[in-house]
Design a protein around this motif. Structure first.
Motif, mmCIF file in Angstrom:
data_model
loop_
_atom_site.group_PDB
_atom_site.id
_atom_site.type_symbol
_atom_site.label_atom_id
_atom_site.label_comp_id
_atom_site.label_asym_id
_atom_site.label_seq_id
_atom_site.Cartn_x
_atom_site.Cartn_y
_atom_site.Cartn_z
ATOM 1 N N ALA A 43 0.843 -1.210 0.000
ATOM 2 C CA ALA A 43 0.000 0.000 0.000
ATOM 3 C C ALA A 43 0.873 1.254 0.000
ATOM 4 C CB ALA A 43 -0.925 -0.010 1.223
ATOM 5 N N HIS A 44 1.955 1.221 0.780
ATOM 6 C CA HIS A 44 2.869 2.368 0.849
ATOM 7 C C HIS A 44 3.512 2.632 -0.516
ATOM 8 C CE1 HIS A 44 6.283 4.839 1.883
ATOM 9 N NE2 HIS A 44 7.129 3.865 1.650
ATOM 10 N N VAL A 45 3.928 1.570 -1.213
ATOM 11 C CA VAL A 45 4.587 1.741 -2.513
ATOM 12 C C VAL A 45 3.580 2.209 -3.574
ATOM 13 C CG1 VAL A 45 5.852 0.582 -4.360
ATOM 14 C CG2 VAL A 45 6.412 0.088 -1.978
ATOM 15 N N ARG A 135 14.431 3.895 -5.603
ATOM 16 C CA ARG A 135 14.743 3.597 -4.198
ATOM 17 C C ARG A 135 13.562 2.907 -3.522
ATOM 18 N NH1 ARG A 135 16.519 9.257 -1.897
ATOM 19 N NH2 ARG A 135 14.275 9.226 -1.677
ATOM 20 N N GLU A 136 12.385 3.464 -3.710
ATOM 21 C CA GLU A 136 11.188 2.893 -3.075
ATOM 22 C C GLU A 136 10.945 1.450 -3.521
ATOM 23 O OE1 GLU A 136 8.802 4.025 -0.786
ATOM 24 O OE2 GLU A 136 10.436 5.418 -0.421
ATOM 25 N N VAL A 137 10.888 1.236 -4.847
ATOM 26 C CA VAL A 137 10.513 -0.106 -5.312
ATOM 27 C C VAL A 137 11.606 -1.131 -5.021
ATOM 28 C CG1 VAL A 137 8.750 0.515 -7.003
ATOM 29 C CG2 VAL A 137 11.146 0.548 -7.703
ATOM 30 N N VAL A 139 14.150 -1.107 -2.632
ATOM 31 C CA VAL A 139 14.370 -1.413 -1.209
ATOM 32 C C VAL A 139 13.133 -2.113 -0.615
ATOM 33 C CG1 VAL A 139 14.846 -0.445 1.080
ATOM 34 C CG2 VAL A 139 16.056 0.443 -0.922
ATOM 35 N N HIS A 140 11.942 -1.648 -0.976
ATOM 36 C CA HIS A 140 10.743 -2.284 -0.417
ATOM 37 C C HIS A 140 10.493 -3.679 -1.007
ATOM 38 C CE1 HIS A 140 9.913 0.976 2.176
ATOM 39 N NE2 HIS A 140 9.539 1.835 1.241
ATOM 40 N N ALA A 141 11.025 -3.956 -2.199
ATOM 41 C CA ALA A 141 10.928 -5.326 -2.735
ATOM 42 C C ALA A 141 11.645 -6.284 -1.776
ATOM 43 C CB ALA A 141 11.535 -5.408 -4.130
HETATM 44 ZN ZN ZN Z 1 9.170 3.932 1.474
#
Ligand code: ZN
Length: 232
Positions: A43-45, A135-137, A139-141
């Motif tokens: 949800a955050h991504v 960075r988001e996708v 690191v969150h992966a």
């Molecule tokens: Zn994030």
């Protein structure tokens, strides 16, 4: 800075693919982030794609559209999203990523240079948006804890992320560190009040350490690498 705009766009696409693949796992299971299920991460991504879409709109039109209405609204959106049925949540992740990608593809060279303001209050040219997304996708992966590790991410991405996190950490308090990547030979120094501690390991492990994720790095004496405060 070693990364290019083209690198960042490529990493954003690759990270989106990795994350979307890993997001097929059960959203109710805890992620590696404290207090967050995989559903919270997804949800955050997805919300991040919509929020970056607001900045692309800002760059495209000049109309000031901030990432999030407020920090409170941002948190509430994640909580709501995490409770969506799994198929709906996955659809939001996929569709939001697609919308962001096509909005970015529609920007011309002049619009890419337009200044926008991030959620942290930094003014950056729109050309920074693909890096923020990558960075988001990426690191969150890894944070999903569903089969993707830092070692699966491109070496250039890891190096660029280490460089950025080191620069940010160097501006704040923290232990003095001398980091050496055993695979690339890259070295990073962090200033501190005492003599620098040497920490050596593969770039993937150094990235995990620097970004505050689980790691197994030790000092030369075999002690755990010194604790670091939050990255962002
Ligand atoms: Zn994030």
């Amino acid at each position: 800075m070693s990364r290019t705009f083209e690198d960042a766009r490529r990493w954003a696409s690759l990270g989106t693919r990795l994350l979307t693949g890993a997001a097929d796992a059960d959203p109710g299971v805890p992620s590696t982030l404290p207090g967050w299920t995989r559903g919270h991460v997804v949800a955050h991504v997805a919300a991040n794609a919509d929020a970056l879409g607001n900045l692309v709109h800002w760059a495209a039109t000049g109309e000031e559209t901030p990432m999030y209405a407020s920090p409170k609204e941002r948190t509430a959106g994640i909580e709501r999203g995490a409770l969506l049925p799994a198929a709906e949540l996955r659809a939001w992740l996929r569709d939001s990523a697609r919308r962001l990608e096509s909005a970015m593809s529609a920007l011309d060279a002049q619009r890419w240079r337009a200044p926008v303001v991030t959620a942290q209050g930094r003014t950056v040219p729109a050309t920074e948006l693909p890096w923020m997304r990558s960075r988001e996708v990426c690191v969150h992966a890894v944070d999903l804890d569903a089969g993707v590790s830092f070692a699966d991410l491109p070496a250039g991405f890891l190096a660029a992320l280490c460089e950025e996190v080191v620069a940010r950490r160097a501006a704040g308090p923290g232990p003095g560190l001398l980091l050496t990547a055993t695979d690339s030979g890259a070295r990073w120094e962090l200033p501190g009040p005492h003599e620098a501690v040497e920490v050596t390991g593969p770039t993937a492990d150094l990235t995990a350490y620097l970004t505050g994720r689980a790691h197994t790095l030790t000092t030369r004496r075999g002690d755990p690498a010194p604790a670091l405060g939050p990255w962002l």
